[in-house]
Scaffold this motif. Structure first.
Motif, short mmCIF file in Angstrom:
data_model
loop_
_atom_site.label_atom_id
_atom_site.label_comp_id
_atom_site.label_asym_id
_atom_site.label_seq_id
_atom_site.Cartn_x
_atom_site.Cartn_y
_atom_site.Cartn_z
N GLY A 1 0.78 -1.35 -0.27
CA GLY A 1 -0.06 0.18 -0.02
C GLY A 1 0.81 1.26 -0.04
O GLY A 1 0.22 2.41 -0.19
N MET A 2 2.12 1.15 0.18
CA MET A 2 2.90 2.40 0.05
C MET A 2 3.16 2.85 -1.41
O MET A 2 3.30 2.10 -2.16
N THR A 3 2.93 4.24 -1.54
CA THR A 3 3.15 4.84 -2.96
C THR A 3 4.81 4.29 -3.44
O THR A 3 5.65 4.11 -2.72
N PRO A 4 4.70 4.11 -4.82
CA PRO A 4 5.88 3.68 -5.26
C PRO A 4 7.31 4.72 -5.11
O PRO A 4 8.36 4.01 -4.41
N VAL A 5 6.93 5.96 -4.99
CA VAL A 5 8.14 6.70 -4.77
C VAL A 5 8.38 6.83 -3.31
O VAL A 5 9.60 6.71 -3.06
N ARG A 6 7.41 6.67 -2.41
CA ARG A 6 7.93 6.69 -1.17
C ARG A 6 8.45 5.35 -0.73
O ARG A 6 9.59 5.34 0.17
N SER A 7 8.14 4.22 -1.18
CA SER A 7 8.87 3.05 -0.90
C SER A 7 10.39 2.97 -1.49
O SER A 7 11.11 2.35 -0.94
N LEU B 1 12.22 5.75 -1.64
CA LEU B 1 12.92 6.52 -0.57
C LEU B 1 13.08 5.83 0.72
O LEU B 1 14.20 6.19 1.23
N THR B 2 12.22 5.25 1.11
CA THR B 2 12.62 4.17 2.23
C THR B 2 13.65 3.31 2.27
O THR B 2 14.44 3.32 3.09
N ALA B 3 13.68 2.80 1.16
CA ALA B 3 14.83 1.78 0.79
C ALA B 3 16.22 2.43 0.75
O ALA B 3 17.19 2.11 1.37
N MET B 4 16.17 3.71 0.05
CA MET B 4 17.26 4.44 0.09
C MET B 4 17.83 4.99 1.29
O MET B 4 19.04 4.96 1.54
N THR B 5 17.04 5.28 2.22
CA THR B 5 17.08 5.74 3.59
C THR B 5 18.05 5.06 4.35
O THR B 5 19.08 4.99 4.89
N GLY B 6 17.45 3.52 4.19
CA GLY B 6 18.25 2.58 4.84
C GLY B 6 19.43 2.18 4.37
O GLY B 6 20.60 1.94 5.17
N ALA B 7 19.58 2.31 2.95
CA ALA B 7 20.90 2.03 2.40
C ALA B 7 21.96 3.28 2.87
O ALA B 7 23.41 3.03 3.06
N ALA B 8 21.57 4.41 2.86
CA ALA B 8 22.23 5.69 3.31
C ALA B 8 22.77 5.59 4.80
O ALA B 8 23.78 6.30 5.18
N ILE B 9 22.03 4.69 5.72
CA ILE B 9 22.38 4.43 6.97
C ILE B 9 23.73 3.20 7.13
O ILE B 9 24.48 3.42 7.89
N LEU B 10 23.51 2.45 6.42
CA LEU B 10 24.42 1.42 6.13
C LEU B 10 25.90 1.84 5.48
O LEU B 10 26.91 1.20 6.02
N ALA B 11 25.63 2.62 4.35
CA ALA B 11 27.00 2.64 3.60
C ALA B 11 28.25 3.31 4.41
O ALA B 11 29.39 2.84 3.88
#
Length: 419
Positions: free
Chosen positions: A283-289, A291-301
């Motif tokens: 149910g999450m909008t495509p763009v928001r989904s 950005l959510t994944a990208m935020t997690g990546a930016a925390i790990l990198a």
């Protein structure tokens, strides 16, 4: 269209995705061969580290400029003819790399390679935009982009093995011929495009392209890629060299270990697309989904920072693998977000501009990294890379806000209401 037609179209899109996966493997084999054989080629041609850095820069300069042209050519010629042109060109350039006798000739051959390679990604983005629904786009992009990591994964043992047995020049000749053979498969598998569909997008493309170049959301996305992608270019072009120069590993050892870093990038490529796809289905909008994944990546990198502590080899590879995994999660979802925001009619042109930003970021970082490495400062390079993804994701959030105000964006409802 009947059930048989729908089924046939569904099969065709996955066949095309499979061929894009193969072309991306070839793309990265041809690109990665130089970094795998850098020490050997430098010794044979009498090149310094700075000369090697300039060769990398020359490749990225061509790559950056060609990305913009590749996007326009892809929208103009269509995916079938465009990719045949691109892969034919870069395969011949790779064969030419095996014939060089000086640093200048090497730079010229890699410049030619850079002119052809971007087309693989503008075509791939267009195919996914046209053929796949939003819930599958992240996975589709992740699957074909995984070819890059498969190519980078098998490159150390494959390229290193060929070089050890037949000499470094043969590695470029063999991989170039494989690319030429691939063209036959693409020509055979790609369906004919209806004439009406082929001509429909042409009349307004000139005006649209000019408007895209003046759209703030596009340039903010360009900046996001330009900031994040130097991390990948570092692990692609310099990490094998770091293992040899700073960690004292032989070519055979690098060939047997470096692939591990690119396997985890593969997992990030496919997994990153799958994660955002699951969020869309929930149910999450495509763009928001995305950005959510990208935020997690930016925390790990940024965990790559701890490589500066000179950990044991297993810990070193665990940290490097975390960074490459995170980067591909970021890259796939950023690309998916671009496909969600802009229409397929000119998506290749947008992808070309954003890809240009990627290459420009890599080119700028190549000079910085070259200077640092020449001063035996690999540690400072790892520190620099740790800051890039957090900055890039902030730019991605800004791009979303700007896209909602852009008449060229699918997120903007104004044009339909005013028409």
């Amino acid at each position: 269209m009947g059930v048989g037609g729908v089924s046939r179209a569904g099969r065709t899109r996955w066949v095309l995705l499979g061929l894009l996966f193969l072309s991306t493997i070839i793309n990265y084999l041809d690109r990665q061969a130089l970094s795998i054989l850098a020490t050997t080629i430098q010794a044979d041609l009498g090149m310094s580290d700075l000369e090697y850095a300039r060769v990398v820069q020359v490749f990225l300069l061509a790559y950056a400029g060609a990305y913009v042209l590749a996007g326009r050519v892809t929208d103009w010629l269509g995916a079938k003819l465009a990719l045949m042109l691109f892969i034919g060109w870069w395969s011949l350039a790779n064969i030419a790399t095996g014939m060089v006798r000086s640093a200048v000739e090497l730079g010229a051959a890699r410049f030619a390679l850079g002119l052809g390679e971007p087309g693989n990604y503008t075509v791939g983005t267009k195919v996914v935009s046209e053929q796949f629904p939003p819930s599958e786009r992240g996975l589709a992009l992740g699957l074909y982009t995984a070819g890059a990591m498969i190519g980078a994964t098998i490159a150390p043992p494959l390229i290193g093995g060929i070089a050890l047995v037949y000499g470094w020049r043969s590695a470029f000749w063999i991989t170039g011929v494989v690319g030429l053979l691939w063209i036959v498969l693409w020509w055979w598998a790609y369906p004919k495009q209806p004439k009406a569909e082929a001509t429909a997008a042409q009349p307004s493309m000139k005006g649209v392209w000019g408007k895209l170049a003046r759209t703030p959301a596009v340039w903010t996305l360009v900046a996001s890629r330009a900031v994040a992608d130097p991390v990948w270019y570092f692990y692609l072009f310099w990490f094998p060299k770091y293992l040899g120069d700073a960690r004292g590993m032989s070519l055979a050892t690098v060939a047997s270990l470096a692939w591990i870093v690119y396997v985890t990038a593969d997992i990030g490529s496919v997994g990153g697309g799958a994660i955002s796809g699951v969020l869309v289905r929930r149910g999450m909008t495509p763009v928001r989904s995305r950005l959510t994944a990208m935020t997690g990546a930016a925390i790990l990198a940024p965990l790559g920072f701890f490589i500066t502590l000179h950990p044991s080899v297993p810990v070193l590879f665990a940290l490097a693998c975390t960074v490459t995994f995170a980067h591909l999660v970021y890259q796939i979802n950023l690309t998916s977000m671009v496909v969600d925001i802009f229409p397929s009619r000119y998506i290749a042109s947008v992808a070309g501009l954003i890809g240009c930003g990627s290459a420009l970021g890599g080119m700028a970082s190549a000079q910085v990294v070259g200077e640092l490495v020449s001063g035996n400062a690999f540690d400072r390079t790892f520190v620099l890379m740790a800051f890039l993804h957090p900055l890039a994701v902030l730019l991605a959030y800004l791009a979303l806000r700007l896209a909602r105000r852009s008449p060229l964006s699918l997120l903007y409802a104004g044009p339909a209401q005013r028409a």
